[in-house]
Design a protein around this motif. Structure first.
Motif, PDB file in Angstrom:
ATOM      1  N   TYR A 119       0.798  -1.240  -0.165  1.00  0.00           N
ATOM      2  CA  TYR A 119       0.083  -0.035  -0.067  1.00  0.00           C
ATOM      3  C   TYR A 119       0.682   1.261  -0.003  1.00  0.00           C
ATOM      4  O   TYR A 119       2.178   1.194   0.160  1.00  0.00           O
ATOM      5  CB  TYR A 119      -0.786  -0.021   1.298  1.00  0.00           C
ATOM      6  CG  TYR A 119      -2.014  -1.221   0.962  1.00  0.00           C
ATOM      7  CD1 TYR A 119      -3.341  -0.801   0.744  1.00  0.00           C
ATOM      8  CD2 TYR A 119      -1.605  -2.441   1.847  1.00  0.00           C
ATOM      9  CE1 TYR A 119      -4.275  -1.863   0.788  1.00  0.00           C
ATOM     10  CE2 TYR A 119      -2.687  -3.521   1.564  1.00  0.00           C
ATOM     11  CZ  TYR A 119      -3.719  -3.157   1.168  1.00  0.00           C
ATOM     12  OH  TYR A 119      -4.519  -4.225   1.090  1.00  0.00           O
ATOM     13  N   THR A 120       0.443   2.537  -0.454  1.00  0.00           N
ATOM     14  CA  THR A 120       0.977   3.670  -0.083  1.00  0.00           C
ATOM     15  C   THR A 120       0.198   4.427   0.977  1.00  0.00           C
ATOM     16  O   THR A 120      -1.188   4.660   0.795  1.00  0.00           O
ATOM     17  CB  THR A 120       0.605   4.435  -1.570  1.00  0.00           C
ATOM     18  OG1 THR A 120       1.206   3.735  -2.642  1.00  0.00           O
ATOM     19  CG2 THR A 120       1.373   5.702  -1.237  1.00  0.00           C
ATOM     20  N   ILE A 180      -0.177   9.573  -6.575  1.00  0.00           N
ATOM     21  CA  ILE A 180      -1.186   9.051  -7.524  1.00  0.00           C
ATOM     22  C   ILE A 180      -0.764   8.177  -8.604  1.00  0.00           C
ATOM     23  O   ILE A 180      -1.157   7.007  -8.773  1.00  0.00           O
ATOM     24  CB  ILE A 180      -1.856  10.376  -7.827  1.00  0.00           C
ATOM     25  CG1 ILE A 180      -2.536  11.010  -6.912  1.00  0.00           C
ATOM     26  CG2 ILE A 180      -3.075   9.759  -8.857  1.00  0.00           C
ATOM     27  CD1 ILE A 180      -3.879  10.245  -6.127  1.00  0.00           C
ATOM     28  N   SER A 217       0.859   4.894  -7.502  1.00  0.00           N
ATOM     29  CA  SER A 217       0.147   3.931  -6.894  1.00  0.00           C
ATOM     30  C   SER A 217      -0.845   3.108  -8.107  1.00  0.00           C
ATOM     31  O   SER A 217      -1.336   2.114  -7.903  1.00  0.00           O
ATOM     32  CB  SER A 217      -0.893   4.746  -5.979  1.00  0.00           C
ATOM     33  OG  SER A 217       0.085   5.067  -4.874  1.00  0.00           O
ATOM     34  N   VAL A 218      -1.270   4.145  -9.062  1.00  0.00           N
ATOM     35  CA  VAL A 218      -2.142   3.563 -10.087  1.00  0.00           C
ATOM     36  C   VAL A 218      -0.956   2.309 -11.009  1.00  0.00           C
ATOM     37  O   VAL A 218      -1.556   1.439 -11.437  1.00  0.00           O
ATOM     38  CB  VAL A 218      -2.587   4.470 -11.029  1.00  0.00           C
ATOM     39  CG1 VAL A 218      -3.208   3.955 -12.272  1.00  0.00           C
ATOM     40  CG2 VAL A 218      -3.663   5.337 -10.361  1.00  0.00           C
ATOM     41  N   HIS A 248      -0.665  -0.494  -8.862  1.00  0.00           N
ATOM     42  CA  HIS A 248      -1.629  -1.128  -8.183  1.00  0.00           C
ATOM     43  C   HIS A 248      -1.919  -1.215  -6.637  1.00  0.00           C
ATOM     44  O   HIS A 248      -2.102  -2.198  -5.983  1.00  0.00           O
ATOM     45  CB  HIS A 248      -2.034  -2.569  -8.913  1.00  0.00           C
ATOM     46  CG  HIS A 248      -2.287  -2.619 -10.250  1.00  0.00           C
ATOM     47  ND1 HIS A 248      -2.579  -3.673 -11.197  1.00  0.00           N
ATOM     48  CD2 HIS A 248      -2.182  -1.575 -11.187  1.00  0.00           C
ATOM     49  CE1 HIS A 248      -2.834  -3.490 -12.285  1.00  0.00           C
ATOM     50  NE2 HIS A 248      -2.440  -2.091 -12.393  1.00  0.00           N
ATOM     51  N   ARG A 249      -1.343   0.008  -5.963  1.00  0.00           N
ATOM     52  CA  ARG A 249      -1.456   0.257  -4.828  1.00  0.00           C
ATOM     53  C   ARG A 249      -2.631   0.937  -4.110  1.00  0.00           C
ATOM     54  O   ARG A 249      -2.762   2.129  -4.798  1.00  0.00           O
ATOM     55  CB  ARG A 249       0.047   0.548  -4.110  1.00  0.00           C
ATOM     56  CG  ARG A 249       1.099  -0.092  -4.554  1.00  0.00           C
ATOM     57  CD  ARG A 249       2.415   0.767  -3.819  1.00  0.00           C
ATOM     58  NE  ARG A 249       3.577   0.037  -4.300  1.00  0.00           N
ATOM     59  CZ  ARG A 249       4.497  -0.264  -2.999  1.00  0.00           C
ATOM     60  NH1 ARG A 249       3.928   0.140  -1.839  1.00  0.00           N
ATOM     61  NH2 ARG A 249       5.458  -0.957  -3.232  1.00  0.00           N
ATOM     62  N   ASP A 250      -3.446   0.498  -3.238  1.00  0.00           N
ATOM     63  CA  ASP A 250      -4.281   1.481  -2.552  1.00  0.00           C
ATOM     64  C   ASP A 250      -3.682   2.357  -1.974  1.00  0.00           C
ATOM     65  O   ASP A 250      -2.646   2.133  -1.213  1.00  0.00           O
ATOM     66  CB  ASP A 250      -5.449   0.513  -1.808  1.00  0.00           C
ATOM     67  CG  ASP A 250      -6.235  -0.405  -2.676  1.00  0.00           C
ATOM     68  OD1 ASP A 250      -6.509  -0.203  -4.062  1.00  0.00           O
ATOM     69  OD2 ASP A 250      -6.938  -1.495  -2.491  1.00  0.00           O
ATOM     70  N   VAL A 251      -4.437   3.298  -1.843  1.00  0.00           N
ATOM     71  CA  VAL A 251      -3.934   4.541  -0.965  1.00  0.00           C
ATOM     72  C   VAL A 251      -4.489   4.850   0.519  1.00  0.00           C
ATOM     73  O   VAL A 251      -5.827   4.865   0.488  1.00  0.00           O
ATOM     74  CB  VAL A 251      -3.680   5.732  -1.706  1.00  0.00           C
ATOM     75  CG1 VAL A 251      -3.601   7.212  -0.925  1.00  0.00           C
ATOM     76  CG2 VAL A 251      -3.333   5.723  -2.932  1.00  0.00           C
ATOM     77  N   TRP A 270      -6.999   1.885  -5.653  1.00  0.00           N
ATOM     78  CA  TRP A 270      -6.107   2.733  -6.823  1.00  0.00           C
ATOM     79  C   TRP A 270      -6.994   2.829  -8.175  1.00  0.00           C
ATOM     80  O   TRP A 270      -6.824   3.774  -8.736  1.00  0.00           O
ATOM     81  CB  TRP A 270      -4.748   1.747  -7.405  1.00  0.00           C
ATOM     82  CG  TRP A 270      -5.043   0.219  -7.709  1.00  0.00           C
ATOM     83  CD1 TRP A 270      -5.090  -0.797  -7.223  1.00  0.00           C
ATOM     84  CD2 TRP A 270      -5.186   0.280  -9.209  1.00  0.00           C
ATOM     85  NE1 TRP A 270      -5.430  -1.749  -8.142  1.00  0.00           N
ATOM     86  CE2 TRP A 270      -5.615  -1.254  -9.285  1.00  0.00           C
ATOM     87  CE3 TRP A 270      -5.441   0.939 -10.402  1.00  0.00           C
ATOM     88  CZ2 TRP A 270      -5.702  -1.854 -10.571  1.00  0.00           C
ATOM     89  CZ3 TRP A 270      -5.521   0.338 -11.476  1.00  0.00           C
ATOM     90  CH2 TRP A 270      -5.797  -1.295 -11.754  1.00  0.00           C
ATOM     91  N   GLN A 271      -8.128   1.948  -8.353  1.00  0.00           N
ATOM     92  CA  GLN A 271      -8.865   2.276  -9.480  1.00  0.00           C
ATOM     93  C   GLN A 271      -9.781   3.510  -9.429  1.00  0.00           C
ATOM     94  O   GLN A 271     -10.186   3.905 -10.624  1.00  0.00           O
ATOM     95  CB  GLN A 271      -9.772   0.870  -9.751  1.00  0.00           C
ATOM     96  CG  GLN A 271      -9.042  -0.450 -10.093  1.00  0.00           C
ATOM     97  CD  GLN A 271      -8.930  -1.190  -8.597  1.00  0.00           C
ATOM     98  OE1 GLN A 271      -8.873  -0.532  -7.550  1.00  0.00           O
ATOM     99  NE2 GLN A 271      -8.877  -2.562  -8.738  1.00  0.00           N
ATOM    100  N   TRP A 329      -6.737  14.567  -8.719  1.00  0.00           N
ATOM    101  CA  TRP A 329      -6.755  13.614  -7.711  1.00  0.00           C
ATOM    102  C   TRP A 329      -5.609  13.601  -6.352  1.00  0.00           C
ATOM    103  O   TRP A 329      -6.305  13.309  -5.338  1.00  0.00           O
ATOM    104  CB  TRP A 329      -6.436  12.214  -8.454  1.00  0.00           C
ATOM    105  CG  TRP A 329      -7.317  11.527  -9.377  1.00  0.00           C
ATOM    106  CD1 TRP A 329      -7.136  11.273 -10.544  1.00  0.00           C
ATOM    107  CD2 TRP A 329      -8.827  11.254  -8.881  1.00  0.00           C
ATOM    108  NE1 TRP A 329      -8.476  10.758 -10.924  1.00  0.00           N
ATOM    109  CE2 TRP A 329      -9.580  10.776 -10.202  1.00  0.00           C
ATOM    110  CE3 TRP A 329      -9.382  11.118  -7.416  1.00  0.00           C
ATOM    111  CZ2 TRP A 329     -10.934  10.225 -10.100  1.00  0.00           C
ATOM    112  CZ3 TRP A 329     -10.692  10.923  -7.602  1.00  0.00           C
ATOM    113  CH2 TRP A 329     -11.493  10.469  -8.791  1.00  0.00           C
TER     114      TRP A 329
END
Length: 274
Positions: free
Chosen positions: A87-88, A186, A189-190, A193-196, A251-252, A263
């Protein structure tokens, strides 16, 4: 990595490293003043006493040394350390010292030290911290390596702890808030594929610091206020800080409906709404 000695932080050698031969022209009284502002003797005494600790253990020792009381809300929002994902973590940066130490201690304990900071290369002078750092120096020779270091961090199996403002918060029109966040977290993470995970940290520096920071930002070509961050840290000894952890943002979420900068502002607003 920096070696522990009884004089780990040496203002004269840092000046030599930054200025080279020009450092001999820095007047002695200014060097002495810098040593006092940086609390060189006190910091070195702490580094010597904590020399057997590194990483998360060292951060927790810092929390004790600074007599910080941390009130953590939303701890249940920290993702499961065993979910196989990275994750971030992003936070506002109100203080410049304690907030970095405290969040590192919380995240490091939860994830068994499996995280990294992107930090100013000066912090690599702290041996206990160095193993957790990917150093950045945007103004010096390392600047061209900045994208490569960010890439290495995000490609790793470590969580990333970032302060997207890059500098600690400013006080403008009576409100203490970060400057606009950069978009790097941002984009990366995209890409990876890391959720923030948004985090808000309470606290403030002295009125003197904010006046100096605003003057420096307007009239000087360098961040003079940064020199006073250690002094501000000692002024905040013994205080209570509230840490609010928000729900992970998938991340989506960060699609083409906004630019990466928009964002970044969206996440920054989310942090201040926690």
């Amino acid at each position: 990595m920096a070696q522990i000695s009884e004089k780990t932080i040496d203002i004269e050698s840092i000046l030599r490293g930054k200025l080279g031969a020009k450092s001999k022209w820095v007047p002695g009284f200014l060097v002495g003043w810098l040593k006092r502002i940086a609390h060189q003797d006190e910091v070195n005494a702490f580094l010597w006493e904590s020399r057997d600790k590194t990483g998360t253990e060292w951060l927790e020792e810092c929390v004790r040394y600074l007599k910080m009381t941390l009130v953590v809300k939303g701890r249940e929002n920290l993702p499961d350390p065993n979910d196989g994902r990275v994750y971030t973590f992003v936070s506002n940066h109100p203080l410049g010292g304690e907030d970095g130490v405290a969040l590192g201690a919380i995240i490091g304990r939860h994830y068994d030290s499996r995280f990294r900071y992107l930090v100013n290369d000066l912090l690599m002078n702290l041996p206990g911290l160095a193993p957790l750092c990917i150093p950045i120096n945007k103004t010096g020779r390392q600047s061209r390596n900045f994208p490569a270091m960010v890439k290495a961090g995000f490609e790793s199996q470590n969580h990333m702890l970032m302060y997207p403002a890059g500098i600690c918060s400013r006080k403008r029109n009576g409100v203490i808030r970060d400057i606009p966040w950069s978009k790097t977290f941002i984009q990366k993470s995209v890409e990876y594929h890391r959720d923030v995970v948004p985090i808000h940290f309470s606290g403030e520096n002295s009125k003197f610091f904010y006046r100096l920071a605003n003057f420096s930002d307007r009239f000087l070509p360098f961040n003079l206020a940064m020199l006073f961050l250690v002094d501000e840290m000692y002024k905040n000894v013994g205080k209570t800080f509230e840490v609010k952890i928000g729900k992970p943002i998938p991340w989506q979420t960060f699609d083409k409906s906004k630019t990466p900068m928009e964002w970044a502002k969206f996440v920054q607003d989310q942090v201040y709404n926690l």
